[in-house]
Design a protein around this motif. Sequence first.
Motif, PDB file in Angstrom:
ATOM      1  N   ASN A   1      -4.303   3.895  -2.638  1.00 39.87           N
ATOM      2  CA  ASN A   1      -3.924   4.300  -3.993  1.00 39.87           C
ATOM      3  C   ASN A   1      -4.854   5.380  -4.540  1.00 39.87           C
ATOM      4  O   ASN A   1      -4.405   6.333  -5.184  1.00 39.87           O
ATOM      5  CB  ASN A   1      -3.925   3.084  -4.926  1.00 39.87           C
ATOM      6  CG  ASN A   1      -2.662   2.267  -4.815  1.00 39.87           C
ATOM      7  OD1 ASN A   1      -1.699   2.486  -5.539  1.00 39.87           O
ATOM      8  ND2 ASN A   1      -2.628   1.322  -3.880  1.00 39.87           N
TER       9      ASN A   1
ATOM     10  N   ALA B   1       1.632   6.225  -7.189  1.00 39.08           N
ATOM     11  CA  ALA B   1       0.441   6.915  -7.672  1.00 39.08           C
ATOM     12  C   ALA B   1       0.493   8.410  -7.364  1.00 39.08           C
ATOM     13  O   ALA B   1       0.051   9.242  -8.157  1.00 39.08           O
ATOM     14  CB  ALA B   1      -0.808   6.290  -7.045  1.00 39.08           C
TER      15      ALA B   1
ATOM     16  N   GLY C   1       2.548   1.538  -3.426  1.00 32.40           N
ATOM     17  CA  GLY C   1       1.571   1.989  -4.409  1.00 32.40           C
ATOM     18  C   GLY C   1       1.223   3.457  -4.228  1.00 32.40           C
ATOM     19  O   GLY C   1       1.050   4.195  -5.213  1.00 32.40           O
TER      20      GLY C   1
ATOM     21  N   SER D   1       0.825  -1.206   0.000  1.00 28.78           N
ATOM     22  CA  SER D   1       0.000   0.000   0.000  1.00 28.78           C
ATOM     23  C   SER D   1       0.861   1.259   0.000  1.00 28.78           C
ATOM     24  O   SER D   1       0.590   2.210  -0.743  1.00 28.78           O
ATOM     25  CB  SER D   1      -0.943   0.010   1.209  1.00 28.78           C
ATOM     26  OG  SER D   1      -1.888  -1.026   1.131  1.00 28.78           O
TER      27      SER D   1
END
Length: 480
Positions: free
Chosen positions: A146, A26, A22, A19
Amino acid sequence: MSQQTARRGGTVWALVITSVAGFMAALDNLVVTTALPSIRKDLGGALGDLEWTVSAYTLTFAVLLMFGAALGDRFGRRRLFLAGLTVFTGASAAAAMATGIDSLIAARAVQGVGAAIMMPLTLTLLTAAVPAAKRGMAYGIWGAVNGLAVASGPLIGGSLTEHVSWHWIFWLNVPLGLALLPLARLRLAESYGTGAPLDVPGTLLASGGLFGIVYGLVRGPADGWTAPLVLTGLFAGTALLTAFVGYSLRAKNPMLPMRLFRSRAFSGINAASLLMFLGMFGSIFLLSQFMQGVLGYSPTEAGLRMLPWTGMPMIAAPIAGILSDRIGGRPVVATGLFLQAVGLGWMASVVAPGVSYGAQLPALVISGIGMGLYFAPAANLVMSSVRATEQGIASGANNALREVGGALGIAIMSSIFSAQGGYESAQTFVDGLQPALVTGSAVVALAGLAALLIPRRRATQAAAPTPTDEPTPTLEPVAG
């Protein structure tokens, strides 16, 4: 996989590591946008140079996503994840220390390479570490983080630039990356794909095609849609991707087997993802400018006022993950997309030069709930629609389509905005914003219809696996 290796994995550690990684990848899609004036003041450069600090990352990230996933399947997903994270962290430090606009653009391009390698592998590694019965909740948290990164990029970038320095939008990644590297090495289990040799022709065709199309979409609004390089990129990219499809239909071990698209589940969720990101990216891009340029908010104030939209996935996505485990992802994803379409349509009906925040709030909340309901079940649908050994490339393909959708959304909605309005006054901005938001709402509604093409869970569960299907490994959490 040995029992000793399996024990090294753990649901909680895998969720935290993937997480956060990501989020970093992102976030850097849009984090630079609100820092551009400060960067120009410090480093100089023309407007086109500043745009390349955004485009360089978008290009390398979108183009190499499927290649990064294929490398992970072939040489080890954890190993390539560590490599991508190392590249991304080092490039972030280089961007923070850039002394000129050219060195910043180069560092941003390398950042995109690292992100393209690690991002699709976050979902594959998470899937391998979480028991099937708990994946909905895990995907919910992963999707919420994300989604928050994508939507809050302008807020975080603006706040750091306004209160600290633009350098910190890049320095932020360094301690996070350095902390994740040893954790990933010790806590993530290694896994592989089919073991087939790397598809070099397919990789070159796909990467070249994506480069041409994303380049054309990114540069079209700035350089003009009839600019020679833009037209060349769009036409050549389309030709190369067409050749990639034809090649993959005949190849023995293609990078992206075209048979995957015969699955209504795989085709439906990928079409929905592309259309959803098209509508969402374009809307956030214009609405953040509306709040600052028309309503007069600072970057921080604008970001805080968008939290009912951008922050809502942190609440809604875990709930959506639990719901998808119980009733299937199809109804949850479709509901989320239709809610987001309603929210964007509502916003289009109320935007005006002097609109109050209270009038915008219901649209922001509805859009936020819709976004939260989409992210977690979408990840689950992508990963459950293919064999375990093909989950890496499925994740890479889905991420690539999302990036193309985002670039397409900004290009299309910016063109509509420019054709119907402009930056001359508050009213001309609204004149361009309203039809763009209506378009975004319609596109996200189409994404909801695409989600309805996905088979109901009962039908999916009833399908017997083929003899070559392999079960996804489930790993026991580490004690303590």
